[in-house]
Design a protein around this motif. Structure first.
Motif, PDB file in Angstrom:
ATOM      1  N   ASN A   1       1.083  -8.399  36.556  1.00 53.18           N
ATOM      2  CA  ASN A   1       0.011  -9.233  36.839  1.00 53.18           C
ATOM      3  C   ASN A   1      -1.167  -8.581  37.678  1.00 53.18           C
ATOM      4  O   ASN A   1      -1.034  -7.347  37.995  1.00 53.18           O
ATOM      5  CB  ASN A   1       0.445 -10.807  37.640  1.00 53.18           C
ATOM      6  CG  ASN A   1       0.989 -10.108  38.921  1.00 53.18           C
ATOM      7  OD1 ASN A   1       0.752  -9.184  39.466  1.00 53.18           O
ATOM      8  ND2 ASN A   1       1.997 -10.889  39.237  1.00 53.18           N
TER       9      ASN A   1
ATOM     10  N   GLU B   1      -1.492  -7.746  31.298  1.00 55.77           N
ATOM     11  CA  GLU B   1      -0.823  -9.018  31.693  1.00 55.77           C
ATOM     12  C   GLU B   1       0.089  -9.608  30.692  1.00 55.77           C
ATOM     13  O   GLU B   1       1.200 -10.088  30.808  1.00 55.77           O
ATOM     14  CB  GLU B   1      -1.993 -10.050  32.019  1.00 55.77           C
ATOM     15  CG  GLU B   1      -2.450  -9.634  33.334  1.00 55.77           C
ATOM     16  CD  GLU B   1      -3.606 -10.605  33.664  1.00 55.77           C
ATOM     17  OE1 GLU B   1      -3.617 -11.713  34.074  1.00 55.77           O
ATOM     18  OE2 GLU B   1      -4.867 -10.452  33.120  1.00 55.77           O
TER      19      GLU B   1
ATOM     20  N   SER C   1       1.281 -19.743  32.203  1.00 61.12           N
ATOM     21  CA  SER C   1       2.223 -18.711  32.811  1.00 61.12           C
ATOM     22  C   SER C   1       2.089 -18.997  34.269  1.00 61.12           C
ATOM     23  O   SER C   1       1.498 -19.768  35.051  1.00 61.12           O
ATOM     24  CB  SER C   1       1.278 -17.324  32.661  1.00 61.12           C
ATOM     25  OG  SER C   1      -0.018 -17.514  32.858  1.00 61.12           O
TER      26      SER C   1
ATOM     27  N   ASN D   1      -1.327 -14.623  36.733  1.00 57.22           N
ATOM     28  CA  ASN D   1      -1.808 -14.304  35.354  1.00 57.22           C
ATOM     29  C   ASN D   1      -2.837 -15.091  35.065  1.00 57.22           C
ATOM     30  O   ASN D   1      -3.169 -16.298  35.464  1.00 57.22           O
ATOM     31  CB  ASN D   1      -0.513 -14.504  34.342  1.00 57.22           C
ATOM     32  CG  ASN D   1       0.643 -13.638  34.734  1.00 57.22           C
ATOM     33  OD1 ASN D   1       0.479 -12.352  34.293  1.00 57.22           O
ATOM     34  ND2 ASN D   1       1.818 -14.247  35.129  1.00 57.22           N
TER      35      ASN D   1
END
Length: 303
Positions: free
Chosen positions: A125, A98, A191, A195
């Motif tokens: 992700n 990630e 984020s 995420n």
């Protein structure tokens, strides 16, 4: 029935949208539509339910997709096996995470000890990670969220406390700890959805019946510290960032909430072909003491 039809079908089934599938495949939309029509004619049944311009995978399409995924994965593995046998050295290992900062030092150490390995690193992700594993696009995911797709195996690498970072001069600067309820009116740097920092923030607030206020969304979780230091909000940052001396002008506060930590896992598909380099990487990343130093536990992360 040919491989082109199967690959087009898989793309359309994934997106349930002809135009998006065509973009993914880099072909014209009419070509995709005609290919799906020929495939359905050959099978003698519709694979999608159509309502105007919308399509949805039906029960026959879902059944067919399971077999197509296995068949294409086997073919991709066969290509990789031949390529590995043809290449010199250990072959290739492909890894996605990630945030790339998580893997920078670990991969550097691996390359130093295995210089013949061809290492490829990508950012994804959690949703994209599962897709890439199923499609055999990557060998491993270093995930900060659970990946639960069929056929996936994982091992926990480490877990670390997640702290609250606040800019200098903020009302919470100097506090040792804070409750989530006290953050209800704060603006967060975080984020995008998908995420791990966003998933953790949403979970902590949901437990209190609250919704976080978002002032800034970033694609790179590792950039949060700089954005927080610039005064754009407060945010969740893993303890490793504090230990490694993040340069941003922030102070650190513990969050008084259960399970406010990040769990790092190495995930792979049990049926996928792994090159010698990939097998060496799995052994290295799960056994080297460097990982313990790189990713401390919550007890080790003392603010």
């Amino acid at each position: 029935m040919d491989l082109l039809q199967l690959r087009y079908f898989r793309a359309v089934a994934r997106f349930e949208h002809i135009s998006r599938a065509a973009e993914e495949l880099h072909v014209a939309q009419p070509s995709v539509s005609r290919t799906i029509a020929r495939l359905e004619a050959e099978l003698g049944t519709d694979l999608f339910d159509r309502q105007g311009r919308r399509i949805r995978l039906n029960q026959y399409g879902a059944l067919f997709l399971r077999h197509v995924e296995r068949a294409l994965s086997e073919l991709d593995d066969a290509r990789r096996a031949v390529a590995d046998a043809r290449e010199r050295g250990l072959g290739r290992v492909t890894v996605t995470a990630e945030t790339l900062l998580t893997l920078a030092r670990a991969l550097g150490s691996f390359r130093a000890t295995h210089p013949a390995a061809d290492v490829r690193l990508y950012q994804s992700n959690a949703v994209e990670m599962e897709r890439r594993l199923r499609a055999r696009e990557v060998d491993f995911c270093v995930a900060s969220q659970p990946l639960t797709g069929a056929g996936l195996e994982c091992v926990e690498l480490a877990r670390e406390e997640v702290l609250l970072a606040v800019p200098y001069g903020h009302r919470l600067a100097g506090r040792r700890s804070v409750r989530v309820a006290e953050l209800a009116h704060e603006s967060f740097v975080v984020s995008r959805p998908g995420n791990w920092p966003r998933a953790l923030l949403d979970r902590l607030f949901a437990a209190e019946g609250l919704t976080p206020r978002i002032s800034c969304e970033a694609d790179e979780p590792g950039a949060s510290g700089e954005l927080i230091g610039a005064g754009l909000g407060i945010g969740l940052v893993p303890a490793i960032s504090r230990q490694e001396g993040i340069r941003a002008p922030v102070t650190w506060v513990r969050i008084d909430a259960p399970d406010c930590h990040r769990v790092l896992t190495l995930v792979w598909h049990r049926d996928a072909h792994l090159s010698e380099a990939a097998r060496a990487f799995r052994t290295f990343i799960t056994s080297t003491p460097f990982m313990t130093h790189r990713f401390p536990t919550a007890r080790q992360a003392q603010p």
